[in-house]
Design a protein around this motif. Structure first.
Motif, mmCIF file in Angstrom:
data_model
loop_
_atom_site.group_PDB
_atom_site.id
_atom_site.type_symbol
_atom_site.label_atom_id
_atom_site.label_comp_id
_atom_site.label_asym_id
_atom_site.label_seq_id
_atom_site.Cartn_x
_atom_site.Cartn_y
_atom_site.Cartn_z
ATOM 1 N N ALA A 1 -40.123 21.027 14.478
ATOM 2 C CA ALA A 1 -41.581 21.023 14.329
ATOM 3 C C ALA A 1 -42.005 20.719 12.890
ATOM 4 N N GLN A 2 -41.238 21.186 11.911
ATOM 5 C CA GLN A 2 -41.579 20.946 10.508
ATOM 6 C C GLN A 2 -41.507 19.460 10.146
ATOM 7 N N ASP A 3 -40.771 18.688 10.932
ATOM 8 C CA ASP A 3 -40.651 17.247 10.695
ATOM 9 C C ASP A 3 -41.531 16.436 11.642
ATOM 10 N N GLY A 4 -42.390 17.106 12.409
ATOM 11 C CA GLY A 4 -43.307 16.404 13.305
ATOM 12 C C GLY A 4 -42.875 16.376 14.751
ATOM 13 N N GLY A 5 -41.766 16.989 15.070
ATOM 14 C CA GLY A 5 -41.309 17.018 16.457
ATOM 15 C C GLY A 5 -42.233 17.839 17.335
ATOM 16 N N GLY A 6 -42.216 17.559 18.619
ATOM 17 C CA GLY A 6 -43.048 18.294 19.549
ATOM 18 C C GLY A 6 -43.543 17.413 20.668
ATOM 19 N N ASN A 7 -44.592 17.876 21.341
ATOM 20 C CA ASN A 7 -45.133 17.179 22.502
ATOM 21 C C ASN A 7 -46.466 16.515 22.171
ATOM 22 N N TYR A 8 -46.608 15.285 22.649
ATOM 23 C CA TYR A 8 -47.777 14.469 22.352
ATOM 24 C C TYR A 8 -48.272 13.763 23.608
ATOM 25 N N ASP A 9 -49.515 13.291 23.544
ATOM 26 C CA ASP A 9 -50.066 12.361 24.530
ATOM 27 C C ASP A 9 -50.085 10.990 23.873
ATOM 28 N N LEU A 10 -49.734 9.970 24.628
ATOM 29 C CA LEU A 10 -49.783 8.599 24.126
ATOM 30 C C LEU A 10 -51.208 8.080 24.278
ATOM 31 N N VAL A 11 -51.865 7.809 23.150
ATOM 32 C CA VAL A 11 -53.256 7.387 23.134
ATOM 33 C C VAL A 11 -53.386 5.883 23.318
ATOM 34 N N ARG A 12 -52.595 5.120 22.573
ATOM 35 C CA ARG A 12 -52.627 3.664 22.711
ATOM 36 C C ARG A 12 -51.336 3.064 22.171
ATOM 37 N N VAL A 13 -51.120 1.817 22.543
ATOM 38 C CA VAL A 13 -49.957 1.067 22.091
ATOM 39 C C VAL A 13 -50.479 -0.084 21.236
ATOM 40 N N ASP A 14 -50.102 -0.082 19.949
ATOM 41 C CA ASP A 14 -50.565 -1.115 19.016
ATOM 42 C C ASP A 14 -49.388 -1.974 18.579
ATOM 43 N N PRO A 15 -49.593 -3.297 18.520
ATOM 44 C CA PRO A 15 -48.543 -4.121 17.919
ATOM 45 C C PRO A 15 -48.410 -3.743 16.448
ATOM 46 N N ALA A 16 -47.203 -3.550 15.988
ATOM 47 C CA ALA A 16 -46.982 -3.204 14.582
ATOM 48 C C ALA A 16 -46.760 -4.499 13.807
ATOM 49 N N GLN A 17 -45.607 -5.071 13.868
ATOM 50 C CA GLN A 17 -45.271 -6.367 13.302
ATOM 51 C C GLN A 17 -43.779 -6.573 13.467
ATOM 52 N N ALA A 18 -43.381 -7.803 13.328
ATOM 53 C CA ALA A 18 -41.966 -8.167 13.246
ATOM 54 C C ALA A 18 -41.110 -7.538 14.347
ATOM 55 N N GLY A 19 -41.617 -7.579 15.581
ATOM 56 C CA GLY A 19 -40.823 -7.080 16.692
ATOM 57 C C GLY A 19 -40.926 -5.594 16.960
ATOM 58 N N TRP A 20 -41.919 -4.931 16.387
ATOM 59 C CA TRP A 20 -42.103 -3.487 16.571
ATOM 60 C C TRP A 20 -43.466 -3.205 17.183
ATOM 61 N N VAL A 21 -43.572 -2.052 17.852
ATOM 62 C CA VAL A 21 -44.803 -1.595 18.485
ATOM 63 C C VAL A 21 -45.028 -0.149 18.031
ATOM 64 N N ALA A 22 -46.276 0.199 17.751
ATOM 65 C CA ALA A 22 -46.626 1.561 17.337
ATOM 66 C C ALA A 22 -47.230 2.297 18.526
#
Length: 106
Positions: free
Chosen positions: A78-99
């Motif tokens: 949890a201190q590093d950001g781990g946990g449970n989330y809802d996926l809000v949207r999928v954004d193209p990042a760049q160079a073959g990656w997606v956020a």
């Protein structure tokens, strides 16, 4: 070997060495990627990056079938950001990656 093949190999090696894993609802295997957690105050020098929401960056090749509304569980303390989330949207990042833009689950 083509440029794309070399980049894919480099991405795979980076994920193996430095990556995180997420379990995404409806996806059979854990998805490798990199978590960016804004509450950890990412800075470049003394300039705040302005990032507001948690993001999990994955390769385009791993993004097939991933859509907003799914639950995402990040396999980190949890201190590093781990946990449970809802996926809000999928954004193209760049160079073959997606956020995957996330919202913390209550």
């Amino acid at each position: 070997m083509s440029f794309r093949d070399r980049m894919s190999l480099m991405d795979a090696r980076l994920l193996d060495a430095l990556g995180d894993e997420a379990v995404i609802e409806g996806i059979a295997q854990p998805v490798p990627g990199f978590l960016a957690a804004p509450w950890l105050r990412p800075k470049l020098g003394q300039i705040n990056t302005g990032m507001r929401e948690p993001r999990f960056e994955i390769r385009v090749s791993d993004a097939a079938g991933i859509t907003p509304g799914r639950q995402v569980s990040i396999d980190l303390p949890a201190q590093d950001g781990g946990g449970n989330y809802d996926l809000v949207r999928v954004d193209p990042a760049q160079a073959g990656w997606v956020a995957l833009v996330l919202r913390a689950r209550p």
